[in-house]
Design a protein around this motif. Structure first.
Motif, PDB file in Angstrom:
ATOM      1  N   ILE A   3       0.842  -1.207   0.000  1.00  0.00           N
ATOM      2  CA  ILE A   3       0.000   0.000   0.000  1.00  0.00           C
ATOM      3  C   ILE A   3       0.874   1.254   0.000  1.00  0.00           C
ATOM      4  O   ILE A   3       0.529   2.259  -0.626  1.00  0.00           O
ATOM      5  N   TYR A   4       2.039   1.176   0.639  1.00  0.00           N
ATOM      6  CA  TYR A   4       2.927   2.339   0.669  1.00  0.00           C
ATOM      7  C   TYR A   4       3.484   2.628  -0.730  1.00  0.00           C
ATOM      8  O   TYR A   4       3.401   3.761  -1.220  1.00  0.00           O
ATOM      9  N   THR A   5       4.017   1.611  -1.399  1.00  0.00           N
ATOM     10  CA  THR A   5       4.603   1.850  -2.723  1.00  0.00           C
ATOM     11  C   THR A   5       3.524   2.266  -3.725  1.00  0.00           C
ATOM     12  O   THR A   5       3.757   3.148  -4.548  1.00  0.00           O
ATOM     13  N   ASP A   6       2.354   1.636  -3.622  1.00  0.00           N
ATOM     14  CA  ASP A   6       1.273   2.011  -4.536  1.00  0.00           C
ATOM     15  C   ASP A   6       0.851   3.465  -4.314  1.00  0.00           C
ATOM     16  O   ASP A   6       0.636   4.213  -5.272  1.00  0.00           O
ATOM     17  N   SER A   7       0.706   3.837  -3.059  1.00  0.00           N
ATOM     18  CA  SER A   7       0.279   5.203  -2.759  1.00  0.00           C
ATOM     19  C   SER A   7       1.326   6.206  -3.218  1.00  0.00           C
ATOM     20  O   SER A   7       1.003   7.234  -3.809  1.00  0.00           O
ATOM     21  N   GLU A   8       2.590   5.893  -2.934  1.00  0.00           N
ATOM     22  CA  GLU A   8       3.667   6.802  -3.328  1.00  0.00           C
ATOM     23  C   GLU A   8       3.673   6.993  -4.838  1.00  0.00           C
ATOM     24  O   GLU A   8       3.748   8.112  -5.333  1.00  0.00           O
ATOM     25  N   SER A   9       3.580   5.896  -5.581  1.00  0.00           N
ATOM     26  CA  SER A   9       3.666   6.037  -7.039  1.00  0.00           C
ATOM     27  C   SER A   9       2.402   6.689  -7.595  1.00  0.00           C
ATOM     28  O   SER A   9       2.477   7.471  -8.537  1.00  0.00           O
ATOM     29  N   TYR A  10       1.268   6.426  -6.949  1.00  0.00           N
ATOM     30  CA  TYR A  10       0.040   7.088  -7.398  1.00  0.00           C
ATOM     31  C   TYR A  10       0.146   8.605  -7.216  1.00  0.00           C
ATOM     32  O   TYR A  10      -0.153   9.383  -8.122  1.00  0.00           O
ATOM     33  N   THR A  19      -3.821   4.583  -1.532  1.00  0.00           N
ATOM     34  CA  THR A  19      -4.469   3.691  -2.490  1.00  0.00           C
ATOM     35  C   THR A  19      -3.671   2.409  -2.652  1.00  0.00           C
ATOM     36  O   THR A  19      -2.483   2.359  -2.341  1.00  0.00           O
ATOM     37  N   ILE A  20      -4.345   1.371  -3.115  1.00  0.00           N
ATOM     38  CA  ILE A  20      -3.643   0.126  -3.421  1.00  0.00           C
ATOM     39  C   ILE A  20      -4.161  -0.403  -4.751  1.00  0.00           C
ATOM     40  O   ILE A  20      -5.362  -0.324  -5.029  1.00  0.00           O
ATOM     41  N   GLU A  66      -3.659  -5.346  -8.577  1.00  0.00           N
ATOM     42  CA  GLU A  66      -2.650  -6.427  -8.607  1.00  0.00           C
ATOM     43  C   GLU A  66      -2.043  -6.646  -7.230  1.00  0.00           C
ATOM     44  O   GLU A  66      -1.814  -7.778  -6.820  1.00  0.00           O
ATOM     45  N   SER A  67      -1.780  -5.549  -6.543  1.00  0.00           N
ATOM     46  CA  SER A  67      -1.197  -5.652  -5.205  1.00  0.00           C
ATOM     47  C   SER A  67      -2.165  -6.362  -4.268  1.00  0.00           C
ATOM     48  O   SER A  67      -1.771  -7.195  -3.462  1.00  0.00           O
ATOM     49  N   LEU A  68      -3.432  -6.008  -4.412  1.00  0.00           N
ATOM     50  CA  LEU A  68      -4.454  -6.605  -3.560  1.00  0.00           C
ATOM     51  C   LEU A  68      -4.529  -8.101  -3.815  1.00  0.00           C
ATOM     52  O   LEU A  68      -4.572  -8.914  -2.885  1.00  0.00           O
TER      53      LEU A  68
END
Ligand SMILES: Nc1ncnc2c1ncn2[C@@H]1O[C@H](COP(=O)(O)OP(=O)(O)O)[C@@H](O)[C@H]1O
Ligand SMILES: [Mg+2]
Lengths: 384, 216
Positions: free
Chosen positions: A28-35, A343-344, A347-349
Motif C-alpha cells: 500500500i505504501y509503494t502504490d500510494s507513493e507512485s500514485y 491507495t492500493i 494487482e497488489s491486492l
C-alpha cells in the motif's frame, strides 16, 4: 479454554501479524507513493503535443505541419503569442487561438511533469468567440467593472513599427491556472495569459513574438520524431508517461521479488511458530486420541484453529496498516501541506490475498497433518 | 447394560531398543478383573497401551471382540466404544475445567452418555465440576479421570497404576470404585506395584522377562 488457546497461539499470531503487516504495508505504501507521484502526469492527455518557436522560424513549423497534414488521425492548430498593455497598468501575454480548441497547455517550471494543463471552469476545453477574452483569475480580479457591473478587458497592442491600438473584449470566462505565478517575479507573465479568438485582431496590429503549435495525434511517436527532426521545441507528456509506466512496471517486479523473499522468511518463521504451538498441544492431542478422537477430528480442530489465527491476523494487520497510512497521510497534508491519497492497486491486492491465502492454507494443513502424527503414548506419560 | 467384551492375546511381541514383551498370552471377558504386577521397566505400561489400542505391537495375534488388530491401523472407534483409560498421572487436560474434561469424550462420539448424574454421584465430584483441574488434589483428579473413563459406558477399563500417586484413603476409594464397576460387568485390567492390592486381587499376573506368569 479460548484464553489458553489464545496464549498458545500468541507467538504464532505475532509472527503472522508482523509479516502480513509488513507485506500489506509495503504494497500500500509503494502504490500510494507512485500514485501520488504520477497522478498529475497521467491526468494529462498524452495525445496532445505542444510545440513552440519564435515567429521568425515559421517555416520550420510549416515543415512539420506539412507532414501532419498527411496524417488522417492528427489535428493541429496554431496559437500566436504577443504582449499587450492592460488598462490596469501591467503587461500581459496574449495568446490567439481558434474559436474552438481542445486544450491549453502552459509551461511550468515547478511541475514535475514538465507541462500541466489549464482548466477552464473545470473543463479541459473551451470555445471563445470573436471579441471575447478568456482571462486568468488574476487578470479577472484586476479589471474594474463598468457602470453596468460588466467586466471589459481593454488591451493596448503595439505593432513592429511602434503603432499603438486599443481594443476592448468581453470577458467570456476566467480560468484558474494550475501553475503558480509568483508575484515577486515582476514579469509580464506574472498575472497569467489572456486568450483571444484569432479573428479578434489583425496580425499587423500586434507584434507577434511567438508561434505555438498544438497537435492532437494518435501517432505520437511519429509526430514527436518529426518535431525533433525539424529542430523545433516540443513539449509532450507521452515520453514521460512511458517512462513512468516503465517505472511502475519495475515497481511491480520488485513487489513480486519482495513477496517471494517475505514468503520464504515468513514460511520459516511460521513453521517454527506452528511447531511450537503444536509441541505445546501434544499432550492434549494424546489424551484426546486415547479417549477415542479420530485423526480427522484432531486434524479438523487444528485446521480450524490455524485458519482462524491466520485470518484474524490478516484482518488485524490490514486494519493496523490502514491506520498507519492514514497517520502518514495526515502528516503529509497537515505538516507538509501536500495532498496525499492512500491507495492500493488491484494487482497488489490480489498479490496480498494470494500471499496470505497460500501461507494460511499451507501452514494450517501442515499443522493439522503434523497433529495426526503425534504418537499417543509418548505424550501421555507427562506428570500433571 | 454393559456391552460384551472378549479380548484375546497370544504370542504378542514388542520391542523398542531391546525386546520388552516376548510372548504375551491373555484373555479377558466381562467380569474379568485382572491385576498385573512387575518391576519398573518390565513393560507393564507397554502391555496396557497395546491392550488399549493406543500402541502397536510387532508380532502375535490380538483379537478384540470380532476384530483382529493389525499394525499401523487406527482403532479410535473401538477405543471410544469400548475402552475407558485410567492413568497414574491422570492425564486430565489442565486448561479445561473438570466438567469439560469429563465431557471431552462426547466431542468425539455421537453416543449418548449413559448416566452422567449417576457417575457424578457415585464418584462424589459434584462440587468439583466447575473447578480448574490444576487446583484439585490427587485423589480428586483421579476421581474426575475415572468419571471421564466411565462416561461412554466402557466394557473394558484399563488402569495403569491408578493408585500410584494416591494416599491409602484415596487408594481404597479408587479400588472400591473399580470393584463396583467390575461387578456391573465391565472387565478391569489394572497395573499395580502394591503387594497388598495384588494379594487381594482375584487374578494376578506377574510380568517378567516379557512373559506373563499366572497365579503369582
Ligand atoms: N516409546 C518408547 N521408546 C523406547 N523405549 C520405550 C518406550 N516406551 C517404553 N520403553 C522402554 O520399554 C521398557 C518398558 O517400559 P514400560 O512399559 O513403561 O515399563 P513399566 O510400565 O513396566 O515400568 C522400558 O525399558 C522403557 O524404557
Ligand atoms: Mg509404567
Amino acid at each position: 479454554m479460548i484464553e489458553k488457546t489464545f496464549n498458545n497461539y500468541l507467538l504464532l499470531s505475532v509472527t503472522a501479524f508482523l509479516s502480513f503487516a509488513m507485506m500489506f504495508g509495503y504494497l500500500i505504501y509503494t502504490d500510494s507513493e507512485s500514485y501520488n507521484k504520477y497522478k498529475d502526469l497521467f491526468a494529462v492527455n498524452p495525445n496532445v503535443i505542444f510545440s513552440y518557436n519564435d515567429a521568425q522560424s515559421k517555416n520550420e513549423l510549416r515543415a512539420v505541419t506539412k507532414q501532419l497534414d498527411k496524417l488522417s488521425d492528427t489535428h493541429y492548430y496554431y496559437m500566436k503569442q504577443c504582449v499587450a498593455q492592460t488598462s490596469f497598468g501591467k503587461e500581459c501575454e496574449v495568446r490567439f487561438i481558434p474559436s474552438y480548441v481542445w486544450g491549453l497547455y502552459m509551461t511550468s517550471d515547478n511541475s514535475e511533469v514538465g507541462t500541466s494543463r489549464a482548466m477552464i471552469n473545470g473543463k479541459h476545453e473551451v470555445s471563445i468567440g470573436v471579441n471575447e477574452a478568456l482571462v486568468s483569475e488574476q487578470v479577472y480580479n484586476s479589471i474594474k467593472p463598468d457602470k453596468d457591473g460588466k467586466k471589459q478587458l481593454k488591451l493596448i497592442f503595439t505593432n513592429d513599427e511602434g503603432k499603438r491600438v486599443l481594443r476592448k473584449y468581453d470577458v467570456a470566462a476566467a480560468y484558474s491556472d494550475l501553475n503558480e505565478y509568483h508575484d515577486d517575479l515582476e514579469t509580464s507573465y506574472s498575472i497569467g495569459a489572456v486568450y483571444l479568438n484569432i479573428g479578434s485582431v489583425d496580425e499587423g496590429e500586434c507584434g507577434i513574438i511567438n508561434l505555438a503549435l498544438f497537435i492532437y495525434t494518435e501517432q505520437k511517436d511519429f509526430v514527436i520524431q518529426q518535431l525533433r527532426k525539424s529542430d523545433v521545441a516540443c513539449m509532450e507528456v507521452y515520453t514521460t508517461q512511458n517512462q513512468a509506466v516503465l517505472d511502475i512496471k519495475n515497481g511491480i517486479m520488485n513487489k513480486y521479488i519482495i513477496a517471494a523473499v517475505l514468503f520464504i522468511l515468513l514460511g520459516i518463521n511460521l513453521y517454527s511458530s506452528f511447531t511450537n504451538a503444536l509441541n505445546d498441544r501434544k499432550f492434549e492431542i494424546g489424551v484426546k486420541r486415547a479417549i477415542g478422537a479420530k485423526k480427522s477430528s484432531i486434524m479438523l480442530q487444528f485446521v480450524i484453529e490455524g485458519f482462524t489465527v491466520m485470518l484474524a491476523n490478516t484482518l488485524l494487520s490490514v486494519w493496523a496498516v490502514l491506520n498507519l497510512m492514514n497517520v502518514y497521510k495526515f502528516v503529509k497534508e497537515i505538516v507538509f501541506n501536500e495532498k496525499y491519497i492512500v491507495t492500493i492497486n488491484t494487482e497488489s491486492l490480489i498479490l496480498f490475498v494470494v500471499f496470505t491465502f497460500f501461507l494460511t492454507l499451507i501452514f494450517s494443513l501442515l499443522f493439522a497433518y503434523k497433529s495426526t502424527k503425534v504418537e499417543i503414548v509418548k505424550y501421555l506419560k507427562e506428570e500433571l | 447394560m454393559v456391552k460384551d467384551i472378549n479380548i484375546e492375546l497370544s504370542g504378542i511381541k514388542k520391542s523398542y531398543d531391546k525386546p520388552v514383551l516376548k510372548d504375551i498370552c491373555l484373555s479377558v471377558t466381562n467380569y474379568s478383573y485382572v491385576t498385573i504386577v512387575g518391576k519398573s521397566g518390565s513393560g507393564k505400561s507397554t502391555l496396557m497401551n497395546i491392550l488399549g489400542l493406543i500402541e502397536g505391537f510387532d508380532g502375535g495375534i490380538y483379537r478384540f471382540n470380532d476384530t483382529v488388530i493389525k499394525k499401523g491401523k487406527d482403532y479410535s472407534k473401538l477405543r471410544y466404544e469400548n475402552i475407558g483409560f485410567i492413568f497414574q498421572s491422570y492425564n486430565l487436560i489442565p486448561t479445561l475445567t473438570c466438567r469439560e474434561n469429563i465431557m471431552l469424550p462426547l466431542v468425539y462420539s455421537s453416543k449418548q452418555s449413559g448416566s452422567l448424574d449417576e457417575i457424578i454421584e457415585s464418584l462424589d465430584i459434584a462440587d468439583l465440576l466447575d473447578k480448574k483441574v490444576t487446583v484439585l488434589s490427587g485423589g480428586e483428579k483421579q476421581r474426575v479421570a475415572i468419571a471421564r473413563a466411565l462416561l461412554l459406558n466402557p466394557s473394558l477399563i484399563i488402569a495403569d497404576e491408578p493408585t500410584g500417586n494416591l494416599d491409602p484413603v484415596n487408594t481404597k476409594i479408587v479400588l472400591d470404585l473399580l470393584e463396583k464397576e467390575n461387578k456391573k460387568g465391565r472387565a478391569v485390567i489394572m497395573i499395580t506395584h502394591d503387594d497388598t492390592i495384588a494379594r487381594e486381587a482375584r487374578k494376578v499376573y506377574r510380568l517378567e522377562n516379557g512373559v506373563l506368569h499366572e497365579n503369582y
